[in-house]
Design a protein around this motif. Structure first.
Motif, PDB file in Angstrom:
ATOM      1  N   GLY A  56     -33.904 132.580  13.019  1.00  0.00           N
ATOM      2  CA  GLY A  56     -33.812 131.368  13.839  1.00  0.00           C
ATOM      3  C   GLY A  56     -33.884 130.086  13.039  1.00  0.00           C
ATOM      4  O   GLY A  56     -33.312 129.070  13.427  1.00  0.00           O
ATOM      5  N   ASP A  57     -34.566 130.137  11.880  1.00  0.00           N
ATOM      6  CA  ASP A  57     -34.687 128.919  11.058  1.00  0.00           C
ATOM      7  C   ASP A  57     -33.539 128.767  10.066  1.00  0.00           C
ATOM      8  O   ASP A  57     -33.544 127.873   9.230  1.00  0.00           O
ATOM      9  CB  ASP A  57     -36.024 128.898  10.318  1.00  0.00           C
ATOM     10  N   GLY A  58     -32.537 129.678  10.159  1.00  0.00           N
ATOM     11  CA  GLY A  58     -31.362 129.560   9.309  1.00  0.00           C
ATOM     12  C   GLY A  58     -31.434 130.335   8.004  1.00  0.00           C
ATOM     13  O   GLY A  58     -30.475 130.369   7.246  1.00  0.00           O
ATOM     14  N   ASN A 108     -24.518 133.281  12.345  1.00  0.00           N
ATOM     15  CA  ASN A 108     -24.210 131.914  11.931  1.00  0.00           C
ATOM     16  C   ASN A 108     -25.508 131.199  11.614  1.00  0.00           C
ATOM     17  O   ASN A 108     -26.370 131.086  12.482  1.00  0.00           O
ATOM     18  CB  ASN A 108     -23.480 131.164  13.048  1.00  0.00           C
ATOM     19  N   PRO A 109     -25.652 130.712  10.371  1.00  0.00           N
ATOM     20  CA  PRO A 109     -26.895 129.979  10.076  1.00  0.00           C
ATOM     21  C   PRO A 109     -26.983 128.746  10.953  1.00  0.00           C
ATOM     22  O   PRO A 109     -25.983 128.113  11.242  1.00  0.00           O
ATOM     23  CB  PRO A 109     -26.764 129.616   8.596  1.00  0.00           C
ATOM     24  N   ARG A 110     -28.193 128.437  11.407  1.00  0.00           N
ATOM     25  CA  ARG A 110     -28.367 127.297  12.312  1.00  0.00           C
ATOM     26  C   ARG A 110     -28.537 126.010  11.565  1.00  0.00           C
ATOM     27  O   ARG A 110     -28.960 125.903  10.517  1.00  0.00           O
ATOM     28  CB  ARG A 110     -29.580 127.552  13.206  1.00  0.00           C
TER      29      ARG A 110
END
Length: 110
Positions: A56-58, A108-110
């Motif tokens: 969630g943090d990428g 997909n990185p956030r």
């Protein structure tokens, strides 16, 4: 549990019917789709199927998914289990279309 052996905590299925999909674990955090294509090149992975998952943090999870044209190619590609990408050995597990689809949102990185 039926349908194959499980290895270790958070492992996955290594033996059983192949579906054309593989889950990878232990990927270098900086791995790219091109690295995955190169790793599996002799087994003809489907380029647009490659997923590298992110938290969630990428940050990269070190896991990914790849599909092949058929189950036989995926089964053959399992020969690369514990081969290296960079300084990391990559563990390979049988996956399936449903698991692959569930992880598209994490790719997909956030």
């Amino acid at each position: 549990f039926r349908g194959g052996e499980r290895s270790g905590q958070g492992g996955g299925i290594r033996d059983g019917p192949h579906t054309g999909f593989i889950r990878m674990r232990g990927l270098p955090f900086q791995a790219t789709k091109q690295d995955i294509l190169e790793f599996f090149k002799e087994y003809k992975p489907i380029e647009n199927s490659i997923l590298l998952t992110y938290r969630g943090d990428g940050r990269a999870t070190g896991e990914g998914y790849v599909a092949f044209n058929n189950a036989a190619d995926a089964k053959a590609a399992m020969a690369l289990h514990r081969n290296m990408i960079g300084s990391r050995y990559i563990e390979l597990f049988i996956s399936n279309k449903e698991e692959h689809s569930r992880n598209v949102s994490r790719s997909n990185p956030r």
